[in-house]
Structure formats: C-alpha cells, structure tokens
Design a protein around this motif. Structure first.
Motif, mmCIF file in Angstrom:
data_model
loop_
_atom_site.group_PDB
_atom_site.id
_atom_site.type_symbol
_atom_site.label_atom_id
_atom_site.label_comp_id
_atom_site.label_asym_id
_atom_site.label_seq_id
_atom_site.Cartn_x
_atom_site.Cartn_y
_atom_site.Cartn_z
ATOM 1 N N THR A 87 4.471 35.934 16.252
ATOM 2 C CA THR A 87 5.446 36.227 15.041
ATOM 3 C C THR A 87 6.055 35.235 14.830
ATOM 4 N N PRO A 88 6.686 34.770 13.638
ATOM 5 C CA PRO A 88 7.599 33.827 13.264
ATOM 6 C C PRO A 88 8.717 33.671 14.301
ATOM 7 N N THR A 107 7.062 49.423 4.384
ATOM 8 C CA THR A 107 5.722 49.233 4.130
ATOM 9 C C THR A 107 4.826 50.287 4.793
ATOM 10 N N ASP A 134 16.968 38.507 8.076
ATOM 11 C CA ASP A 134 15.504 38.298 8.320
ATOM 12 C C ASP A 134 14.799 38.199 7.177
ATOM 13 N N PRO A 135 14.112 37.291 6.427
ATOM 14 C CA PRO A 135 13.277 37.273 5.063
ATOM 15 C C PRO A 135 12.390 38.237 5.423
ATOM 16 N N HIS A 136 11.739 38.218 6.745
ATOM 17 C CA HIS A 136 10.280 39.123 6.820
ATOM 18 C C HIS A 136 10.736 40.589 7.281
ATOM 19 N N TYR A 138 10.953 44.358 7.413
ATOM 20 C CA TYR A 138 10.465 45.571 6.812
ATOM 21 C C TYR A 138 10.727 46.853 7.388
ATOM 22 N N THR A 160 12.479 43.437 12.435
ATOM 23 C CA THR A 160 12.857 42.108 11.937
ATOM 24 C C THR A 160 12.067 41.239 12.972
ATOM 25 N N SER A 162 11.246 38.080 12.765
ATOM 26 C CA SER A 162 11.663 36.672 12.954
ATOM 27 C C SER A 162 12.489 36.565 14.047
#
Length: 229
Positions: A87-88, A107, A134-136, A138, A160, A162
């Motif tokens: 993961t990032p 999602t 967190d831009p990622h 969902y 989250t 990230s």
C-alpha cells in the motif's frame, strides 16, 4: 517524562488551530473544558486514555504512537514498517492543521462469509462524507449482520490505505489468492501476521507475509444515512 500537555502541543501546530479543541472533544465524546485541561492543566490532567489517544491519532492522521501520546511510554514515532506491504506509505507530518471533511467514494459492499472471508460486490455506489486527508480513501458498505455489533448492516467503513495500520486497529486485508478479510490486526512477527475476528464466530487467523498482497487501515465508520449520490 513529558506531560500530556507537552506531548499534545508537540504534535499540534502552535498557536493551536481555531476549533481544534472543539473538534477533539467531538471525536472523543468529552466537553471542550475537558480538552482544554488536556492541553493546559497539568495539575488536573496527567494522562489521557489510550482510546482517546487512538481517536486523536487516527482522526488527525498523526504519525505518532497512541501509547506515547497518552502515557509518554515507548518511542514517539510509530513506524511498524513491515505492516504495510504493497500500500502507499503515509507522508504525514507530526504537526497538522485541521482538515475539512470530504466525499469518499463508495467502491462496493462487503459481507462476512461462512468461511470467515468477505464476499464482495465491487459496484461503485455514491459517496460518503468523512474527515480524512488520504487521497486514496474509499468506503465499503456493510451487508448482513456477521460483523455486528461493531459494524451493522447498511453502515459504511472508511478505508485509508495511505496511513500505516497499527496493531489493535481494524484492517482490510487482501491475500494473493484474491480473497479479502475485514479483521483486527493483532500482531506482525517476523514473516507472519495474525488477524482477529470482529465477532466470536472465528478464531485468530495467521498468514505468512508472502500470502498477503496488502493491508489497509480502517479509519472508522459512518451510518447508512451518510450516502451521497
């Protein structure tokens, strides 16, 4: 040992952002005067609970140990390293300004299966409002009651990926065979990770690291009425 007042002021920018104490009171379920004492009154408050520290670290995405924040024990930096596999990685400063809530995409939905793994529907379904940077991030809709009482049918869990997951936190784990789980991360030791079930129907599950594709932190949950189309 530093005081809780020193530790809180170390991880938050000074002067404190406007509305910070009220926000902390809201997420921890305590009054603003109580939070003010956390920051300003060492004679009255010498520590805060581990639960409150975890809520603060999670909400504001602080890369510090909740145990260090609450009691001044152990290292300040929380860097489990091998917990996040593919993961990032987070890029979070230890001093942060207040972030606004934003719309997080839903999602799909998940339901606990009879074998302890999730069954998934990956059809996107609107957005939910949540406080995260967190831009990622969902969200997943919970179906059924297999994860009751922590997560109820119709609620949404916000993930989250990230932000590094910590032992004791809920996580979404994807295995290399394509199966997924929503569990509590218990520990990472050497080349293994152990997960605990959210309900009591299943015992602990232990996997080798090479069986795990990624581990993503669950930041929290919101109610069924949070869905935005």
């Amino acid at each position: 040992m530093t005081s809780i007042q020193d530790r809180l002021r170390e991880v938050f920018a000074t002067p404190l952002p406007r509305g910070l104490m009220a926000k902390i009171g809201g997420i921890c379920g305590v009054s603003r005067p109580t939070v003010s004492a956390w920051f300003n009154n060492p004679e009255k408050v010498r520590t805060i609970s581990r639960t409150h520290a975890e809520l603060i670290c999670s909400t504001f995405e602080l890369k510090v140990s909740p145990l260090w924040l609450s009691e001044g024990i152990g290292p300040k930096e929380w860097n489990p390293g091998e917990l996040v596999l593919n993961t990032p990685r987070a890029n979070v400063e230890t001093t942060v300004d207040l972030k606004k809530s934003r719309q997080v995409p839903v999602t799909g939905s998940v339901k606990g299966g009879d074998d302890g793994f999730l069954t998934q529907d990956t059809t996107p379904d609107g957005f939910v409002e949540y406080w995260t940077g967190d831009p990622h991030a969902y969200a997943l809709r919970i179906k059924g009651d297999s994860m009751h009482p922590r997560y109820r049918h119709g609620e949404f869990v916000v993930v989250t990926p990230s932000i590094e997951p910590q032992p004791g936190r809920d996580v979404v784990v994807r295995l290399t065979n394509g199966k997924c789980l929503l569990k509590q991360l218990n520990w990472v030791r050497g080349g293994e990770i152990q997960l605990l079930s959210i309900n009591n129907d299943y015992g602990p599950m232990t996997f080798n690291k090479d069986e795990v594709e990624c581990i993503a932190r669950v930041a929290g949950s919101v109610g069924p009425d949070s869905l935005i189309f």
